[in-house]
Motif scaffolding. Structure first.
Motif, PDB file in Angstrom:
ATOM      1  N   ASN A  26       0.844  -1.192   0.000  1.00 44.10           N
ATOM      2  CA  ASN A  26       0.000   0.000   0.000  1.00 44.10           C
ATOM      3  C   ASN A  26       0.877   1.238   0.000  1.00 44.10           C
ATOM      4  OD1 ASN A  26      -2.410   1.614   0.165  1.00 44.10           O
ATOM      5  ND2 ASN A  26      -3.395  -0.113   1.182  1.00 44.10           N
ATOM      6  N   LEU A  27       0.262   2.417  -0.030  1.00 38.73           N
ATOM      7  CA  LEU A  27       0.996   3.651  -0.318  1.00 38.73           C
ATOM      8  C   LEU A  27       2.032   3.986   0.740  1.00 38.73           C
ATOM      9  CD1 LEU A  27       1.049   6.008  -2.427  1.00 38.73           C
ATOM     10  CD2 LEU A  27      -0.243   7.294  -0.728  1.00 38.73           C
ATOM     11  N   GLY A  28       1.603   4.120   1.994  1.00 35.68           N
ATOM     12  CA  GLY A  28       2.561   4.455   3.023  1.00 35.68           C
ATOM     13  C   GLY A  28       1.978   5.303   4.129  1.00 35.68           C
ATOM     14  N   THR A  29       2.765   5.477   5.167  1.00 33.55           N
ATOM     15  CA  THR A  29       2.322   6.187   6.347  1.00 33.55           C
ATOM     16  C   THR A  29       3.542   6.602   7.152  1.00 33.55           C
ATOM     17  OG1 THR A  29       0.998   5.959   8.372  1.00 33.55           O
ATOM     18  CG2 THR A  29       2.113   3.992   7.588  1.00 33.55           C
ATOM     19  N   PRO A  30       3.478   7.693   7.885  1.00 31.26           N
ATOM     20  CA  PRO A  30       4.580   8.015   8.792  1.00 31.26           C
ATOM     21  C   PRO A  30       4.659   7.009   9.931  1.00 31.26           C
ATOM     22  CG  PRO A  30       2.753   9.541   9.107  1.00 31.26           C
ATOM     23  CD  PRO A  30       2.420   8.721   7.898  1.00 31.26           C
ATOM     24  N   ASP A  31       5.804   6.974  10.593  1.00 29.53           N
ATOM     25  CA  ASP A  31       6.001   6.045  11.701  1.00 29.53           C
ATOM     26  C   ASP A  31       5.269   6.482  12.963  1.00 29.53           C
ATOM     27  OD1 ASP A  31       7.678   4.328  10.226  1.00 29.53           O
ATOM     28  OD2 ASP A  31       9.399   5.636  10.609  1.00 29.53           O
ATOM     29  N   ALA A  32       4.989   7.758  13.063  1.00 26.68           N
ATOM     30  CA  ALA A  32       4.307   8.300  14.239  1.00 26.68           C
ATOM     31  C   ALA A  32       3.578   9.579  13.822  1.00 26.68           C
ATOM     32  CB  ALA A  32       5.304   8.596  15.359  1.00 26.68           C
ATOM     33  N   PRO A  33       2.565   9.989  14.594  1.00 27.58           N
ATOM     34  CA  PRO A  33       1.791  11.182  14.228  1.00 27.58           C
ATOM     35  C   PRO A  33       2.419  12.465  14.760  1.00 27.58           C
ATOM     36  CG  PRO A  33       0.773  10.140  16.110  1.00 27.58           C
ATOM     37  CD  PRO A  33       1.957   9.284  15.745  1.00 27.58           C
ATOM     38  N   ASP A  34       3.702  12.659  14.458  1.00 22.46           N
ATOM     39  CA  ASP A  34       4.390  13.871  14.901  1.00 22.46           C
ATOM     40  C   ASP A  34       5.067  14.530  13.701  1.00 22.46           C
ATOM     41  OD1 ASP A  34       7.250  12.864  14.636  1.00 22.46           O
ATOM     42  OD2 ASP A  34       6.496  11.448  16.112  1.00 22.46           O
ATOM     43  N   PRO A  35       5.347  15.828  13.766  1.00 20.66           N
ATOM     44  CA  PRO A  35       5.891  16.551  12.607  1.00 20.66           C
ATOM     45  C   PRO A  35       7.181  15.957  12.049  1.00 20.66           C
ATOM     46  CG  PRO A  35       5.085  18.112  14.230  1.00 20.66           C
ATOM     47  CD  PRO A  35       5.012  16.762  14.874  1.00 20.66           C
ATOM     48  N   ALA A  36       8.080  15.495  12.920  1.00 18.05           N
ATOM     49  CA  ALA A  36       9.344  14.948  12.423  1.00 18.05           C
ATOM     50  C   ALA A  36       9.119  13.693  11.586  1.00 18.05           C
ATOM     51  CB  ALA A  36      10.275  14.653  13.595  1.00 18.05           C
ATOM     52  N   SER A  37       8.257  12.806  12.079  1.00 21.71           N
ATOM     53  CA  SER A  37       7.973  11.571  11.329  1.00 21.71           C
ATOM     54  C   SER A  37       7.250  11.868  10.027  1.00 21.71           C
ATOM     55  CB  SER A  37       7.135  10.624  12.196  1.00 21.71           C
ATOM     56  OG  SER A  37       7.817  10.261  13.372  1.00 21.71           O
ATOM     57  N   VAL A  38       6.300  12.783  10.090  1.00 19.47           N
ATOM     58  CA  VAL A  38       5.558  13.149   8.884  1.00 19.47           C
ATOM     59  C   VAL A  38       6.488  13.796   7.867  1.00 19.47           C
ATOM     60  CG1 VAL A  38       3.728  14.609   7.964  1.00 19.47           C
ATOM     61  CG2 VAL A  38       3.362  13.354  10.099  1.00 19.47           C
ATOM     62  N   LYS A  39       7.425  14.598   8.331  1.00 12.06           N
ATOM     63  CA  LYS A  39       8.370  15.246   7.417  1.00 12.06           C
ATOM     64  C   LYS A  39       9.214  14.217   6.678  1.00 12.06           C
ATOM     65  CE  LYS A  39      11.879  18.891   7.228  1.00 12.06           C
ATOM     66  NZ  LYS A  39      12.585  19.955   7.987  1.00 12.06           N
ATOM     67  N   ARG A  40       9.702  13.196   7.399  1.00 14.36           N
ATOM     68  CA  ARG A  40      10.492  12.138   6.738  1.00 14.36           C
ATOM     69  C   ARG A  40       9.655  11.418   5.687  1.00 14.36           C
ATOM     70  NH1 ARG A  40      12.069  11.026  12.044  1.00 14.36           N
ATOM     71  NH2 ARG A  40      10.664   9.216  12.130  1.00 14.36           N
ATOM     72  N   TYR A  41       8.415  11.127   6.046  1.00 18.85           N
ATOM     73  CA  TYR A  41       7.523  10.424   5.121  1.00 18.85           C
ATOM     74  C   TYR A  41       7.233  11.280   3.883  1.00 18.85           C
ATOM     75  CZ  TYR A  41       3.055   8.848   3.235  1.00 18.85           C
ATOM     76  OH  TYR A  41       2.045   8.471   2.385  1.00 18.85           O
ATOM     77  N   LEU A  42       6.878  12.544   4.093  1.00 21.46           N
ATOM     78  CA  LEU A  42       6.551  13.420   2.967  1.00 21.46           C
ATOM     79  C   LEU A  42       7.758  13.663   2.068  1.00 21.46           C
ATOM     80  CD1 LEU A  42       4.213  16.105   4.601  1.00 21.46           C
ATOM     81  CD2 LEU A  42       3.557  14.213   3.100  1.00 21.46           C
ATOM     82  N   LYS A  43       8.942  13.738   2.663  1.00 23.96           N
ATOM     83  CA  LYS A  43      10.144  13.953   1.850  1.00 23.96           C
ATOM     84  C   LYS A  43      10.329  12.807   0.868  1.00 23.96           C
ATOM     85  CE  LYS A  43      15.118  14.769   2.140  1.00 23.96           C
ATOM     86  NZ  LYS A  43      16.288  14.891   3.052  1.00 23.96           N
TER      87      LYS A  43
END
Length: 344
Positions: A26-43
């Protein structure tokens, strides 16, 4: 060749081969619901040239200078609203889909899951499958409708990983199943079951698909056509069921991003327009998603509710994706068995 146990000479060293693997992606998801994790995922996600079809020299300064400094906070807030004790709903549901299919397929087939972006990665899972002796692997992108920005990126990543392998497994890819009778029947059965449990009779049902830039259609991507074909064939099935008698169906596209023109009509605009013109009872289904995720659980179920009710609507519901429902697991098991034909 169907699966068979190894027949090695007594003095032969152990060999890890002869097994069959199935990898749900499937597409993907951050490891945790925090800005740092989301930033890694979005990058990672927004650096894929299949996802953002803008030359890197123009896009990367925008991504790194603006988007990755502003969007992670907002996205983290959305993820935090849907995060559970088991983590990301998308990863959790996909993992449970793999477990359910593994139970049905039996011990000779290794079933696992991966995320195209984030963890667990395709590279990690393919390495693990080959180490377990899987020399034949079915890659199953969990996208019913083909799009280069989703399905093709899975192929790209699998090819990249295999490019570094000396002993490569034989591969098969699950094709898009947007018009497969097994998929449409599963959707029809499960949506009818859910609507029957609602406390109200809907006037309108939105079939909301993830949006894509209009440019993808103009460049020949079949995604728009696949979505509309799914919607048309699903409407035909649902119209025959008593739960949907008198219901008006609309097909929309959600999750717009950036200033470019996206596929229309937009789900959020449609929710507001329906409320303003007097629709009081509305349900939403998302048949393009194999598992519930932030786009369904937060964007549709929370933001969409607010938009519809503030525009004058009164009763609103978002129906679950197929997830690990009986109909959904039965469908996945059947189409995967079909694609494994000759191996099992």
């Amino acid at each position: 060749m169907t699966w068979q146990s190894q027949r090695l000479p007594n003095d032969h060293p152990p060999v890890s081969s002869g097994s069959i693997g199935v990898l749900l992606v499937n597409l993907g998801t951050p490891d945790a619901p925090d800005p740092a994790s989301v930033k890694r995922y979005l990058k990672q996600f927004l650096s894929d040239p299949r996802v953002i079809e803008i030359p890197k020299i123009a896009w990367q300064p925008i991504l790194r200078g603006i988007i990755l400094n502003t969007r992670p906070q907002k996205s983290a807030e959305a993820y935090s609203k849907i995060w559970t004790e088991r983590g990301s709903p998308l990863a959790d549901i996909t993992a449970r889909q793999a477990e359910a299919i593994a139970d049905d397929l039996g011990e000779n087939i290794v079933v696992d899951y991966a995320m195209r972006y984030g963890s667990p990665s395709i590279e990690q899972r393919l390495t693990e499958l080959t180490e377990k002796g899987c020399d034949r692997i079915l890659i199953a992108p969990m996208y019913p409708q083909y799009c280069a920005a989703t399905t093709a990126t899975v192929f790209d990543e699998v090819a990249r990983v295999l490019g570094a392998m000396r002993w490569q497994p034989a591969l098969r890819f699950l094709p898009p199943y947007h018009d497969d009778a097994l998929y449409l029947d599963a959707l029809s059965d499960d949506l009818a079951r859910q609507v029957a449990t609602l406390s109200f009779k809907p006037e309108v049902m939105l079939l909301s698909f993830h949006g894509m830039p209009q440019r993808t259609l103009e460049q020949g991507d079949p995604y728009h056509c696949h979505c509309h074909k799914t919607a048309r064939l699903l409407r035909e099935r649902l119209a025959e069921r008593p739960e949907f008698e008198g219901v008006r169906f609309e097909t929309t596209f959600q999750s717009r991003f950036g200033p470019a023109q996206w596929l229309e009509p937009a789900t959020d605009d449609t929710l507001i327009a329906e409320g303003e013109k007097g629709t009081k009872r509305l349900v939403v289904a998302a048949p393009g998603f194999a598992a519930d995720c932030v786009e369904t659980l937060e964007e549709l179920a929370l933001e969409g509710r607010d938009e519809f009710l503030e525009a004058g609507g009164e009763q609103y519901a978002v129906l679950d994706c197929l997830n690990v429902s009986a109909a959904g697991v039965k469908m996945l098991d059947a189409i995967i068995r079909r694609e494994l034909s000759g191996w099992i």
